[in-house]
Design a protein around this motif. Structure first.
Motif, PDB file in Angstrom:
ATOM      1  N   ASP A  42       0.831  -1.213   0.000  1.00 18.04           N
ATOM      2  CA  ASP A  42       0.000   0.000   0.000  1.00 18.04           C
ATOM      3  C   ASP A  42       0.857   1.252   0.000  1.00 18.04           C
ATOM      4  O   ASP A  42       0.599   2.205  -0.739  1.00 18.04           O
ATOM      5  CB  ASP A  42      -0.915   0.006   1.229  1.00 18.04           C
ATOM      6  N   ARG A  43       1.890   1.250   0.847  1.00 20.61           N
ATOM      7  CA  ARG A  43       2.791   2.401   0.918  1.00 20.61           C
ATOM      8  C   ARG A  43       3.504   2.623  -0.404  1.00 20.61           C
ATOM      9  O   ARG A  43       3.713   3.752  -0.844  1.00 20.61           O
ATOM     10  CB  ARG A  43       3.843   2.180   2.018  1.00 20.61           C
ATOM     11  N   TRP A  44       3.861   1.511  -1.030  1.00 21.36           N
ATOM     12  CA  TRP A  44       4.665   1.545  -2.250  1.00 21.36           C
ATOM     13  C   TRP A  44       3.823   2.045  -3.422  1.00 21.36           C
ATOM     14  O   TRP A  44       4.229   2.948  -4.161  1.00 21.36           O
ATOM     15  CB  TRP A  44       5.202   0.132  -2.497  1.00 21.36           C
ATOM     16  N   ARG A  45       2.616   1.490  -3.558  1.00 24.18           N
ATOM     17  CA  ARG A  45       1.800   1.812  -4.719  1.00 24.18           C
ATOM     18  C   ARG A  45       0.745   2.871  -4.420  1.00 24.18           C
ATOM     19  O   ARG A  45       0.027   3.291  -5.332  1.00 24.18           O
ATOM     20  CB  ARG A  45       1.095   0.556  -5.238  1.00 24.18           C
ATOM     21  N   GLY A  46       0.612   3.240  -3.169  1.00 22.01           N
ATOM     22  CA  GLY A  46      -0.397   4.229  -2.813  1.00 22.01           C
ATOM     23  C   GLY A  46      -1.815   3.745  -3.001  1.00 22.01           C
ATOM     24  O   GLY A  46      -2.669   4.496  -3.453  1.00 22.01           O
ATOM     25  N   THR A  47      -2.072   2.487  -2.704  1.00 17.67           N
ATOM     26  CA  THR A  47      -3.412   1.929  -2.904  1.00 17.67           C
ATOM     27  C   THR A  47      -4.107   1.692  -1.572  1.00 17.67           C
ATOM     28  O   THR A  47      -4.920   0.789  -1.456  1.00 17.67           O
ATOM     29  CB  THR A  47      -3.334   0.594  -3.655  1.00 17.67           C
ATOM     30  N   SER A  48      -3.760   2.483  -0.566  1.00 19.29           N
ATOM     31  CA  SER A  48      -4.346   2.297   0.760  1.00 19.29           C
ATOM     32  C   SER A  48      -5.870   2.278   0.676  1.00 19.29           C
ATOM     33  O   SER A  48      -6.449   3.045  -0.079  1.00 19.29           O
ATOM     34  CB  SER A  48      -3.888   3.439   1.656  1.00 19.29           C
ATOM     35  N   PRO A  49      -6.595   1.441   1.389  1.00 21.69           N
ATOM     36  CA  PRO A  49      -6.116   0.405   2.317  1.00 21.69           C
ATOM     37  C   PRO A  49      -6.266  -1.010   1.770  1.00 21.69           C
ATOM     38  O   PRO A  49      -6.319  -1.930   2.563  1.00 21.69           O
ATOM     39  CB  PRO A  49      -7.078   0.608   3.474  1.00 21.69           C
ATOM     40  N   TRP A  50      -6.360  -1.183   0.446  1.00 19.56           N
ATOM     41  CA  TRP A  50      -6.861  -2.475  -0.063  1.00 19.56           C
ATOM     42  C   TRP A  50      -5.907  -3.625   0.183  1.00 19.56           C
ATOM     43  O   TRP A  50      -6.318  -4.711   0.583  1.00 19.56           O
ATOM     44  CB  TRP A  50      -7.213  -2.351  -1.553  1.00 19.56           C
ATOM     45  N   PHE A  51      -4.603  -3.399  -0.067  1.00 21.86           N
ATOM     46  CA  PHE A  51      -3.677  -4.503   0.128  1.00 21.86           C
ATOM     47  C   PHE A  51      -3.527  -4.855   1.603  1.00 21.86           C
ATOM     48  O   PHE A  51      -3.330  -6.019   1.955  1.00 21.86           O
ATOM     49  CB  PHE A  51      -2.314  -4.174  -0.487  1.00 21.86           C
ATOM     50  N   LEU A  52      -3.616  -3.828   2.464  1.00 25.83           N
ATOM     51  CA  LEU A  52      -3.562  -4.101   3.909  1.00 25.83           C
ATOM     52  C   LEU A  52      -4.709  -5.009   4.319  1.00 25.83           C
ATOM     53  O   LEU A  52      -4.521  -6.027   4.999  1.00 25.83           O
ATOM     54  CB  LEU A  52      -3.615  -2.784   4.679  1.00 25.83           C
ATOM     55  N   LEU A  53      -5.926  -4.654   3.856  1.00 24.24           N
ATOM     56  CA  LEU A  53      -7.091  -5.480   4.197  1.00 24.24           C
ATOM     57  C   LEU A  53      -6.947  -6.884   3.632  1.00 24.24           C
ATOM     58  O   LEU A  53      -7.197  -7.872   4.322  1.00 24.24           O
ATOM     59  CB  LEU A  53      -8.365  -4.821   3.652  1.00 24.24           C
ATOM     60  N   GLY A  54      -6.516  -6.946   2.365  1.00 23.66           N
ATOM     61  CA  GLY A  54      -6.336  -8.259   1.745  1.00 23.66           C
ATOM     62  C   GLY A  54      -5.306  -9.086   2.495  1.00 23.66           C
ATOM     63  O   GLY A  54      -5.508 -10.281   2.733  1.00 23.66           O
ATOM     64  N   GLY A  55      -4.194  -8.436   2.870  1.00 27.94           N
ATOM     65  CA  GLY A  55      -3.146  -9.156   3.597  1.00 27.94           C
ATOM     66  C   GLY A  55      -3.653  -9.668   4.925  1.00 27.94           C
ATOM     67  O   GLY A  55      -3.375 -10.809   5.308  1.00 27.94           O
ATOM     68  N   LEU A  56      -4.408  -8.822   5.637  1.00 28.63           N
ATOM     69  CA  LEU A  56      -4.935  -9.260   6.931  1.00 28.63           C
ATOM     70  C   LEU A  56      -5.869 -10.454   6.753  1.00 28.63           C
ATOM     71  O   LEU A  56      -5.802 -11.433   7.501  1.00 28.63           O
ATOM     72  CB  LEU A  56      -5.669  -8.100   7.618  1.00 28.63           C
ATOM     73  N   LEU A  57      -6.752 -10.373   5.733  1.00 29.87           N
ATOM     74  CA  LEU A  57      -7.689 -11.476   5.500  1.00 29.87           C
ATOM     75  C   LEU A  57      -6.945 -12.751   5.140  1.00 29.87           C
ATOM     76  O   LEU A  57      -7.223 -13.826   5.685  1.00 29.87           O
ATOM     77  CB  LEU A  57      -8.658 -11.102   4.370  1.00 29.87           C
ATOM     78  N   LEU A  58      -5.958 -12.616   4.242  1.00 33.55           N
ATOM     79  CA  LEU A  58      -5.167 -13.779   3.853  1.00 33.55           C
ATOM     80  C   LEU A  58      -4.430 -14.338   5.060  1.00 33.55           C
ATOM     81  O   LEU A  58      -4.333 -15.570   5.231  1.00 33.55           O
ATOM     82  CB  LEU A  58      -4.175 -13.369   2.769  1.00 33.55           C
ATOM     83  N   GLY A  59      -3.936 -13.431   5.917  1.00 30.00           N
ATOM     84  CA  GLY A  59      -3.262 -13.873   7.140  1.00 30.00           C
ATOM     85  C   GLY A  59      -4.185 -14.699   8.007  1.00 30.00           C
ATOM     86  O   GLY A  59      -3.791 -15.741   8.546  1.00 30.00           O
ATOM     87  N   ILE A  60      -5.429 -14.237   8.144  1.00 29.82           N
ATOM     88  CA  ILE A  60      -6.392 -14.995   8.950  1.00 29.82           C
ATOM     89  C   ILE A  60      -6.629 -16.357   8.327  1.00 29.82           C
ATOM     90  O   ILE A  60      -6.664 -17.382   9.020  1.00 29.82           O
ATOM     91  CB  ILE A  60      -7.712 -14.198   9.097  1.00 29.82           C
ATOM     92  N   VAL A  61      -6.764 -16.385   6.986  1.00 31.19           N
ATOM     93  CA  VAL A  61      -7.016 -17.668   6.309  1.00 31.19           C
ATOM     94  C   VAL A  61      -5.849 -18.625   6.545  1.00 31.19           C
ATOM     95  O   VAL A  61      -6.038 -19.775   6.963  1.00 31.19           O
ATOM     96  CB  VAL A  61      -7.237 -17.424   4.795  1.00 31.19           C
ATOM     97  N   VAL A  62      -4.620 -18.131   6.302  1.00 26.30           N
ATOM     98  CA  VAL A  62      -3.447 -19.001   6.455  1.00 26.30           C
ATOM     99  C   VAL A  62      -3.313 -19.458   7.898  1.00 26.30           C
ATOM    100  O   VAL A  62      -3.103 -20.645   8.185  1.00 26.30           O
ATOM    101  CB  VAL A  62      -2.177 -18.256   5.994  1.00 26.30           C
ATOM    102  N   GLY A  63      -3.457 -18.519   8.836  1.00 21.18           N
ATOM    103  CA  GLY A  63      -3.325 -18.861  10.244  1.00 21.18           C
ATOM    104  C   GLY A  63      -4.355 -19.886  10.669  1.00 21.18           C
ATOM    105  O   GLY A  63      -4.055 -20.872  11.347  1.00 21.18           O
TER     106      GLY A  63
END
Lengths: 80, 316
Positions: free
Chosen positions: A48-69
């Motif tokens: 998000d910081r790199w591409r300036g697409t806040s907050p979508w990748f953060l949300l996606g990462g958190l969701l994926l983290g929950i799935v993997v965990g």
């Protein structure tokens, strides 16, 4: 080692040891659950910081983290 | 840990007595005592090879110290033990043997299994002793004593090696890079363990359950690959965060002394708060830290053993 110790103390130490042993895989799963959310959330935040697409990748990462965990947790729980 | 605050207090008290006090910044003081010494100003300058700066900072120095201590003490003890006529362990050898047996019988064997226990005990034992000593050294205020000696007795110059060594934290395992390196070894060990037990290709096949709908694999395989990286990451974060967190808690509580002294403009307020609140609490947390030092070394090795065991004993 435990010869001249109080049997009560020796027994409780043994019980603690058994508990810790059985808790090993569970501890692994719980740390993985948190670690997954933190790692993938951080990666998402970085993108998000790199591409300036806040907050979508953060949300996606958190969701994926929950799935993997949760997947790792499920693997540990249903294995035995 | 307390001595450096004594030193701070003396410096601070002197400043407060003279003029209006220069503001005490707890955040900066805490970071100064927890973080690594700055990479721009390393202790020993070494050349940059292939884009990697090999200069030695405080935490690298502590790694060397820990490695030297472990190597010398363990090999000296074992050599002296082997020279005895009757092989009966006594003294420190007894304790060492207890640790080795504990790691082999209580950590490695239940997870890895009897067949592989002798293969993986050396690695896990090394992890355990190294992390334990590195954590433990962080609790001993060596550099604060050196600083105190320097302040009162030696009075070396501003840019002397002694002054430089005082910057930065003492616990090497409180640095994420150190724990990340340890976890990378675990990461490699998991793959090696799986490959040794099942063969290289079979190890990767074992990671997902067999005989499912092909569509499920599309979801499952990426999740497994992510999970492979997440496990060492969890190890990294937990160890480093625990070691840093405990030190920060102690330092934050001790900095009450200076904050209160500053707030009321007199030293007695700070000393009073210190005697009633800060020092007892800091002592309690220090005791907790001793426990944490043991537990974190134990948990790191236990989880390494669990992960290696998961690669060897595949249940699906």
């Amino acid at each position: 080692m435990a010869k001249n110790e109080d049997p009560f103390f020796a027994r409780s130490a043994k019980a603690l040891q058994n508990n810790a042993e059985q808790a090993g895989p569970a501890a692994g799963a719980s740390y993985t659950l948190i670690g997954a959310i933190m790692l993938l959330g951080a990666i998402g935040y970085g993108i998000d910081r790199w591409r300036g697409t806040s907050p979508w990748f953060l949300l996606g990462g958190l969701l994926l983290g929950i799935v993997v965990g949760m997947y790792e947790l499920a693997r540990t729980v249903w294995k035995r | 840990m307390k001595t450096m605050f004594v030193q701070e207090a003396i410096r601070h008290g002197a400043a407060a007595a003279e003029r209006q006090p220069g503001k005490f910044d707890p955040g900066e003081t805490i970071i100064h005592h927890v973080a690594n010494s700055p990479a721009s100003d390393p202790l020993i300058h070494l050349p940059t090879i292939a884009g990697i700066d090999f200069s030695v900072t405080k935490h690298v120095l502590m790694l060397w110290v820990v490695a030297a201590i472990v190597f010398i003490v363990v090999s000296w003890t074992v050599r002296r033990y082997l020279k005895q006529e009757r092989l009966v362990p006594k003294g420190f050898m007894n304790a060492l043997e207890f640790v080795v047996e504990f790691v082999r019988d209580e950590i490695t064997e239940p997870n890895v299994g009897r067949k592989w226990v002798n293969t993986w005990t050396p690695l896990i034992l090394t992890f355990f002793i190294f992390i334990l000593v590195a954590n433990g050294i962080g609790l001993i205020p060596i550099f604060d004593l050196i600083g105190l000696t320097d302040y009162y007795v030696l009075r070396t110059g501003e840019h002397s090696f002694l002054k430089q060594v005082l910057h930065g934290g003492t616990t090497a395992t409180a640095n994420f890079n150190v724990t990340a390196a340890l976890a990378t070894i675990t990461f490699g060990a998991i793959i090696v363990a799986g490959s040794m037990a099942h063969g290289f290709v079979k190890h990767w096949k074992n990671m997902v359950p067999h005989g499912l709908n092909p569509f499920i694999y599309v979801i499952l395989i990426p999740i497994e690959i992510l999970g492979m990286f997440v496990r060492p990451f969890a190890l990294t974060m937990r160890l480093a965060a625990n070691m840093t967190g405990g030190h920060i808690a102690i330092l934050a509580i001790l900095s009450f002394v200076f904050l209160f002294a500053e707030m009321f403009g007199r030293a007695t307020a700070g000393i009073g708060v210190g005697l009633v609140v800060s020092v007892p609490l800091a002592v309690l947390i220090s005791m907790l830290e001793i426990l944490v030092v043991l537990i974190q070394a134990y948990v790191f090795t236990l989880l390494t053993a669990v992960f290696i065991g998961m690669a060897i004993h595949v249940h699906h």
